[in-house]
Write a protein that holds these residues in place. Sequence first.
Motif, PDB file in Angstrom:
ATOM      1  N   TYR A   1       0.565  -1.489   0.024  1.00  0.00           N
ATOM      2  CA  TYR A   1      -0.330   0.076  -0.076  1.00  0.00           C
ATOM      3  C   TYR A   1       0.393   1.350   0.309  1.00  0.00           C
ATOM      4  N   GLY A   2      -0.060   2.397   0.007  1.00  0.00           N
ATOM      5  CA  GLY A   2       0.668   3.372  -0.559  1.00  0.00           C
ATOM      6  C   GLY A   2       1.564   4.186   0.773  1.00  0.00           C
ATOM      7  N   GLN A   3       2.983   4.505   0.115  1.00  0.00           N
ATOM      8  CA  GLN A   3       3.499   5.120   1.873  1.00  0.00           C
ATOM      9  C   GLN A   3       3.075   6.691   1.879  1.00  0.00           C
ATOM     10  N   PRO A   4       3.249   7.228   3.063  1.00  0.00           N
ATOM     11  CA  PRO A   4       1.985   8.727   3.514  1.00  0.00           C
ATOM     12  C   PRO A   4       3.156   9.537   2.756  1.00  0.00           C
ATOM     13  N   SER A   5       2.550  11.436   2.743  1.00  0.00           N
ATOM     14  CA  SER A   5       3.019  11.666   1.700  1.00  0.00           C
ATOM     15  C   SER A   5       3.933  12.564   2.666  1.00  0.00           C
ATOM     16  N   ALA A   6       5.228  13.041   2.389  1.00  0.00           N
ATOM     17  CA  ALA A   6       6.479  13.463   3.417  1.00  0.00           C
ATOM     18  C   ALA A   6       5.452  15.278   4.254  1.00  0.00           C
ATOM     19  N   ALA A   7       4.544  15.603   3.876  1.00  0.00           N
ATOM     20  CA  ALA A   7       3.788  16.471   4.965  1.00  0.00           C
ATOM     21  C   ALA A   7       3.304  15.908   5.514  1.00  0.00           C
ATOM     22  N   TYR A   8       2.635  14.628   5.107  1.00  0.00           N
ATOM     23  CA  TYR A   8       1.765  14.013   6.463  1.00  0.00           C
ATOM     24  C   TYR A   8       2.690  13.341   7.400  1.00  0.00           C
ATOM     25  N   ALA A   9       3.385  12.820   6.994  1.00  0.00           N
ATOM     26  CA  ALA A   9       4.952  12.175   7.525  1.00  0.00           C
ATOM     27  C   ALA A   9       4.616  12.849   8.448  1.00  0.00           C
ATOM     28  N   ALA A  10       5.655  14.390   8.461  1.00  0.00           N
ATOM     29  CA  ALA A  10       5.678  15.642   9.531  1.00  0.00           C
ATOM     30  C   ALA A  10       5.013  16.020  10.738  1.00  0.00           C
TER      31      ALA A  10
END
Length: 223
Positions: free
Chosen positions: A182-191
């Motif tokens: 499944y997809g990786q979270p975006s950089a903004a979401y992860a931050a």
Amino acid sequence: MLRISFVLFTLSAIVLAASPANAQITLSSEQYRVFDAKGNAAGLDKIIDAAGNADVIFLGEQHDDAVAHAIQYEIFKRIVERYAAERRVALSMEMFERDVQIVVDEYLSGLISESHFLLNSRPWGNYKTDYRPLVELAKQKHLPVIAANAPRRYVNMVSRGGRDTLNALSPQAKAWLPKLPYGQPSAAYAAKFKALMGPSPEAQQGIDNILASQALWDAAMAD
């Protein structure tokens, strides 16, 4: 034909008093306020009008917010009344995990009692007060209820051992999950997620696996 779905996620809320179990849900304009995306005052009628131009409606909540649940019910009821004759309507719920879909379907079809439905579907503690009216309306109107979430045991697997642990599951178990990987979270979401968890070493310990488990929830419900 287009399809309207109603997905209950924990995003935002309106907080006021609780409602008694199994009571008829009623709302007054003094209990809540509605604003559009520009901050202008609006009303539920505007939401129902806008729903006609959408395929999916996301209804945010804090899970213990009784007035927000009452508003969800009112929106769902009005959309069913207005659009169900011409469009397919479904209710998709974060509460129910995908491996209990058969139990949900059996209850909606009248094959099993409500007591057995509740024993086997693992509902949240406030089901009867806050979510039951939605499910019962769907049952009355013969509308599908989608058990949208990933099984909690697999989310826990990821939080403990990372997303690759899912590869060891059987094909039957994987059928209850979104397509892997499944997809990786975006950089903004992860931050934002890591900031929410806090900067302490304890809070950041194993944070990537915890983030991956949250992403599994998101991916499962989106799927």
